[in-house]
Design a protein around this motif. Structure first.
Motif, short mmCIF file in Angstrom:
data_model
loop_
_atom_site.label_atom_id
_atom_site.label_comp_id
_atom_site.label_asym_id
_atom_site.label_seq_id
_atom_site.Cartn_x
_atom_site.Cartn_y
_atom_site.Cartn_z
N ARG A 57 -3.36 -10.89 18.55
CA ARG A 57 -2.94 -10.77 19.68
C ARG A 57 -1.50 -10.84 19.87
O ARG A 57 -0.81 -11.69 19.38
N ALA A 58 -1.02 -9.66 20.56
CA ALA A 58 0.33 -9.49 20.59
C ALA A 58 0.70 -9.33 22.09
O ALA A 58 -0.02 -8.55 22.99
N LEU B 61 0.68 -9.50 8.95
CA LEU B 61 -0.20 -9.78 7.65
C LEU B 61 0.62 -10.68 7.00
O LEU B 61 1.84 -11.19 7.01
N PRO B 62 0.22 -11.62 6.13
CA PRO B 62 0.62 -12.76 5.13
C PRO B 62 1.46 -12.07 4.17
O PRO B 62 1.26 -11.10 3.74
N LEU B 63 2.56 -12.94 4.04
CA LEU B 63 3.56 -12.60 2.78
C LEU B 63 2.98 -12.45 1.68
O LEU B 63 3.33 -11.49 0.86
N SER B 64 2.37 -13.55 1.28
CA SER B 64 1.60 -13.72 -0.07
C SER B 64 0.09 -13.90 0.29
O SER B 64 -0.31 -15.19 0.08
N LEU C 176 -0.32 1.43 6.53
CA LEU C 176 -1.15 0.27 6.14
C LEU C 176 -1.60 0.10 4.75
O LEU C 176 -1.91 -0.61 4.03
N GLN C 177 -1.90 1.42 4.18
CA GLN C 177 -2.96 1.73 3.14
C GLN C 177 -2.33 1.04 1.94
O GLN C 177 -2.63 0.82 0.99
N ASP D 71 1.90 -1.08 13.43
CA ASP D 71 3.16 -1.79 13.54
C ASP D 71 2.86 -3.13 13.68
O ASP D 71 3.11 -4.15 12.78
N GLU D 72 2.18 -3.41 14.53
CA GLU D 72 1.72 -5.00 14.72
C GLU D 72 0.88 -5.75 13.78
O GLU D 72 1.04 -6.63 13.29
#
Length: 165
Positions: A84-85, A128-131, A31-32, A122-123
């Motif tokens: 939430r997944a 995350l938003p693409l942009s 994630l970094q 992973d989730e």
């Protein structure tokens, strides 16, 4: 090295296992690359259950705040993460292939040594938003398309350069 939470995914789901805690952002190596700051922590909860068709699943919830890079101004963008997944657990590769054909469900292969932190990471990455970007009025870049008194527009400056050659 931080201690990892390892579960037997099918056993965890069938026995309605539950675990919650906090994860330091610094522990989420993959994630970094998306973050402008690796400080802080996220709260998470993972719960095992059976769906209405008695199929094993994992429910994942993650909350917290992370700092992404705004793609408009390249400044820091505070992003409130509220994830939430629901992940169906496939018992083998054949079941995973069959369940993957249904685009309305998310499915992962159940393993007896599933790393919960890696699954949560992973989730988060997938959510995350693409942009990521601030609202137009919140960005540090001024978007003024009109000429102001005493200033030339960029197009006028380009036209002046063109006429020199």
């Amino acid at each position: 090295m931080p201690v990892r939470l390892i579960i037997d995914a099918l056993d965890f789901a069938r026995n309605a296992g539950a675990h919650h805690g906090k994860i330091a952002l610094s522990e989420l190596d993959r994630l970094q690359g998306y973050l402008t700051s690796g400080s802080g922590e996220l709260q998470y909860a993972i719960t095992g259950a059976l769906d209405i068709n008695a199929r094993p699943l994992l429910k994942i919830a993650v909350q917290g705040s992370i700092n992404l890079c705004c793609q408009r101004c390249l400044g820091e963008y505070g992003y409130a993460l509220d994830l939430r997944a629901y992940l169906l657990l496939a018992q083998n590769e054949n079941e995973l292939s069959r369940l993957d054909e249904d685009e309305s469900v998310e499915c992962v292969l159940a393993t007896p040594d599933m790393d919960v932190v890696a699954l949560i990471e992973d989730e988060i990455i997938l959510s995350l938003p693409l942009s990521p970007r601030h609202g137009e009025s919140e960005c540090s870049i001024k978007q003024d398309s009109k000429d102001t008194a005493g200033e030339r527009s960029l197009f006028a400056a380009l036209a002046a350069l063109k006429s020199l050659h």
